[in-house]
Design an enzyme around this catalytic site. Structure first.
Site, PDB file in Angstrom:
ATOM      1  N   SER A  14       0.808  -1.214   0.000  1.00 35.88           N
ATOM      2  CA  SER A  14       0.000   0.000   0.000  1.00 35.88           C
ATOM      3  C   SER A  14       0.843   1.268   0.000  1.00 35.88           C
ATOM      4  CB  SER A  14      -0.985  -0.024   1.174  1.00 35.88           C
ATOM      5  OG  SER A  14      -1.895   1.049   1.107  1.00 35.88           O
ATOM      6  N   HIS A  15       0.688   2.077   1.042  1.00 31.42           N
ATOM      7  CA  HIS A  15       1.315   3.395   1.118  1.00 31.42           C
ATOM      8  C   HIS A  15       2.710   3.327   1.734  1.00 31.42           C
ATOM      9  CE1 HIS A  15      -0.732   2.392   4.803  1.00 31.42           C
ATOM     10  NE2 HIS A  15      -0.010   3.267   5.473  1.00 31.42           N
ATOM     11  N   ASP A  74      -1.829   6.822  -3.637  1.00 34.71           N
ATOM     12  CA  ASP A  74      -0.746   6.118  -2.948  1.00 34.71           C
ATOM     13  C   ASP A  74      -0.176   4.969  -3.761  1.00 34.71           C
ATOM     14  OD1 ASP A  74      -2.950   4.400  -2.697  1.00 34.71           O
ATOM     15  OD2 ASP A  74      -2.223   3.593  -0.795  1.00 34.71           O
ATOM     16  N   ASP A  79      -0.664   1.656  -4.085  1.00 36.88           N
ATOM     17  CA  ASP A  79      -1.512   0.735  -4.841  1.00 36.88           C
ATOM     18  C   ASP A  79      -2.787   1.381  -5.370  1.00 36.88           C
ATOM     19  OD1 ASP A  79      -2.506   0.958  -2.211  1.00 36.88           O
ATOM     20  OD2 ASP A  79      -3.467  -0.997  -2.308  1.00 36.88           O
ATOM     21  N   ASP A 137      -5.345   3.042  -3.844  1.00 39.78           N
ATOM     22  CA  ASP A 137      -6.635   3.037  -3.156  1.00 39.78           C
ATOM     23  C   ASP A 137      -6.838   4.225  -2.225  1.00 39.78           C
ATOM     24  OD1 ASP A 137      -4.894   2.262  -1.154  1.00 39.78           O
ATOM     25  OD2 ASP A 137      -6.021   0.481  -0.544  1.00 39.78           O
ATOM     26  N   ARG A 138      -5.799   5.021  -1.991  1.00 37.17           N
ATOM     27  CA  ARG A 138      -5.934   6.202  -1.130  1.00 37.17           C
ATOM     28  C   ARG A 138      -5.846   7.479  -1.965  1.00 37.17           C
ATOM     29  NH1 ARG A 138      -3.711   4.778   4.779  1.00 37.17           N
ATOM     30  NH2 ARG A 138      -3.842   2.520   4.624  1.00 37.17           N
ATOM     31  N   LYS A 141     -11.457   0.715  -1.215  1.00 42.29           N
ATOM     32  CA  LYS A 141     -11.368   2.163  -1.342  1.00 42.29           C
ATOM     33  C   LYS A 141     -10.693   2.461  -2.669  1.00 42.29           C
ATOM     34  CE  LYS A 141      -7.487   2.147   1.998  1.00 42.29           C
ATOM     35  NZ  LYS A 141      -7.749   0.886   2.718  1.00 42.29           N
TER      36      LYS A 141
END
Length: 638
Positions: free
Chosen positions: A196-197, A361, A363, A365-366, A461
């Protein structure tokens, strides 16, 4: 922008450095090759040097020619040799909020990744994957290419019929969910290779998670089984097949098993066009008096930014920054907040800054939304999207089913739900908790204060969705404005919302990579404190309404999630919340959330840190954070 003669496509970029050696394999059938990314990116290599690559060996299942001498052939269905590779349990494979995340060096240890993948198959009912279809994608970070080959071979070894994988292993988390849902008649779930982030590269982070048949993150009932199976695993089933060429769109067959390399953008783009009015957004982005910038942070949305924002919505090419996905995110930390997206923040707060800025971010999703010299908190963002969705976004034209937020997220969304007479849900942190509500038809729009916003169009998300939602709102507010007329800005929309609903001042303090022992002792101390607390107790100038350790009972299936965050809620609605994050890869991240509601419009322009200072001081005092962790200052303030 350099011409294509002096540059290379993303396809060429990803085919360059760090490709794992592979045997050639010729697809038995090939989809006509179309360009995945229409932009010719400047020639760039990853930001770390070849000399820094670690010398770890990947497990025996990582290539067909390196099967362990102790492995045993257990089957040859359709001409594929399936080997049983002996293994032993490895400690520390319990998933967090969003899958298993560790340092790259940990995943590169022998059988570390393979054990977890095999444990997953051991945890699923055979009908969920035998002869079925699974998706595979990732954010482009270091080790994804090698990991993709391992996952493909273990999937084949366990009887999966087909893998749908994004070209070069690239596919954003929202896009994986979209692919699973679009192909629901055949797709049974999917793997997402991402931390992720968190930062990427040989010295940093890697992660893996599994999404189920409706595109949602695997529920705790499954992740708990996976962890249990990692403690007793004794063999890995892997197919003896060559590495698959992930650079070419098309189908490669090995007996009854096949791998289809797909365009990671097309299904997702098609979905976005069905949710939003692209003509409305195009009318805004093509205006000469409106400037838009998007920072892809050298992460996966770099593959989506140009096809969506430039090619479809006619934003200028120079509106995309850091648009080339890199395995180490350009030495950056792909977390779209005021600390790690500093370049975008500086641009938006400059004297002649753009009108609208956004970032996503690792991947995809943010998201972070900014106006000219104006930051939109994620808590406000989801509330404002919900308040404006029906009129500005075609997908919600017939109304919304319900709203939900994670427990630490501010109460701004609650007030929208109340005013619009919508069902409202407060859930623990973790997107998986929204999925049941969506599948039951109870929820349309939801969000988390951790820069996650989304809706029931998928079960994750979605960073680009949030950006398009905000552009839709701004475009709708300005659709009748003629050239030269003052446009309604991001700050105008937010302040109008505050005037209607009141402002929830909100801030989050992150203390990253604390010593786990001290962090856990602090949380236990707080749990003991709330167990003895009583309504009416004084905490400085604040009077306690209640204090607890948040527990959630799912209204759909009755499952219970306990110990989800320590809360102190005061009579005036102010809140202080403490929890340990489950999204890091090392140590413990302590998050402190501070919120205070302010109905007085004359006070809405106060700086949040000023407005919240008494509560912030109280939170640090009550928790004894410095005593337990030794930390003087937070790593990140949002």
């Amino acid at each position: 922008m350099a011409s294509c003669c002096n540059s290379m496509t993303v396809e060429g970029f990803f085919s360059a450095a760090f490709r794992s050696s592979k045997q050639s394999s010729t697809p038995t059938s090939t989809i006509s090759s179309s360009r995945l990314y229409s932009q010719c990116f400047p020639l760039k290599r990853n930001s770390f040097s070849l000399s820094r690559l670690p010398s770890f060996t990947v497990n025996a299942s990582s290539s067909s020619s390196s099967s362990s001498s102790s492995s045993t052939t257990i089957a040859e269905p359709g001409g594929i040799k399936i080997n049983s590779v002996p293994t032993k349990p490895i400690e520390g494979q319990k998933t967090g909020t969003s899958g298993l995340r560790k340092k790259v060096k940990v995943f590169m240890q022998e059988n570390y990744l393979s054990n977890w993948i095999q444990a997953l198959f051991n945890s699923l009912p055979p009908e969920d994957y035998k002869n079925g279809v699974l998706a595979l994608g990732g954010d482009g970070r270091y080790f994804n290419r090698e990991a993709a080959q391992i996952i493909i071979k273990i999937a084949a070894g366990n009887g999966v019929g087909k893998i749908l994988v994004g070209r070069e292993g690239i596919m954003s988390t929202p896009a994986v969910s979209a692919v699973i849902r679009k192909r629901k008649a055949s797709a049974n779930g999917g793997f997402i290779m991402s931390a992720s982030h968190n930062p990427g590269g040989p010295e940093y982070d890697w992660g893996i998670k599994f999404n189920y048949s409706s595109g949602q993150p695997a529920p705790e009932s499954i992740t708990d089984k996976i962890y249990g199976n990692t403690l007793s695993i004794s063999e890995i089933k892997t197919a003896e097949i060559p590495d698959v060429d992930l650079s070419r769109l098309g189908v490669t067959k090995y007996g009854n098993f096949s791998v289809e390399v797909i365009d990671p953008v097309s299904d997702y783009l098609e979905l976005m066009e069905s949710v939003f009015d692209f003509q409305l957004i195009r009318s805004l982005l093509s205006r000469s008096d409106f400037r838009f910038v998007f920072d892809a942070m050298h992460a996966v949305t770099g593959a989506y930014a140009k096809p969506i924002f430039v090619d479809k919505l006619e934003a200028s090419l120079d509106s995309i920054s850091n648009g080339v996905p890199l395995e180490d995110f350009g030495h950056g930390h792909p977390d779209p907040n005021l600390t790690y997206a500093k370049d975008l923040v500086n641009t938006m707060y400059s004297e002649n800054g753009p009108d609208f800025g956004a970032a996503s971010d690792g991947d995809g999703d943010r998201n972070m939304i900014l106006g000219k010299k104006f930051f939109v908190t994620p808590s406000d963002s989801v509330a404002i999207i919900a308040a404006n969705a029906q009129e500005a976004i075609p997908y919600f034209r017939s109304g919304t089913k319900g709203l939900a937020r994670s427990m630490p997220t501010s109460g701004a969304l609650d007030r929208v739900a109340e005013k619009l007479s919508l069902n409202f849900f407060e859930v623990p942190t973790g997107w998986k908790f929204f999925g049941n509500l969506m599948d039951a038809g109870k929820l349309s729009i939801c969000g988390e204060e951790s820069f996650g916003t989304g809706s029931d169009h998928i079960r994750e998300k979605d960073g680009i969705w949030a950006v398009l939602a905000w552009l839709s709102i701004i475009a709708y507010r300005n659709k009748d404005k003629k050239p030269g007329e003052k446009l309604a800005s991001v700050s105008d929309v937010v302040k109008e919302h505050w005037a209607t609903y009141g402002r929830n001042f909100f801030s989050r303090y992150d203390y990253e990579e604390c010593e786990s022992e001290g962090a856990n002792k602090m949380i236990e101390y707080l749990r003991d404190l709330v167990s003895k607390s009583k309504e009416g107790e004084k905490y400085g100038n604040y009077v306690l309404k209640f204090a607890d350790d948040f527990s959630y009972t799912d209204p759909v299936d009755g499952s219970v999630a306990s110990k989800q965050g320590v809360r102190f809620v005061f009579m005036d609605g102010s809140r202080i919340i403490f929890r340990l994050s489950g999204t890091g890869s090392a140590g413990a991240t302590i998050r402190i959330y501070i919120e205070q509601f302010e109905p007085d419009v004359s006070k809405h322009d106060m700086d949040a840190q000023v407005a919240l200072k008494p509560l912030i001081d109280l939170a640090l005092s009550v928790s004894k954070l410095k005593d337990f962790t030794g930390r003087e200052k937070p790593t990140v303030i949002t």
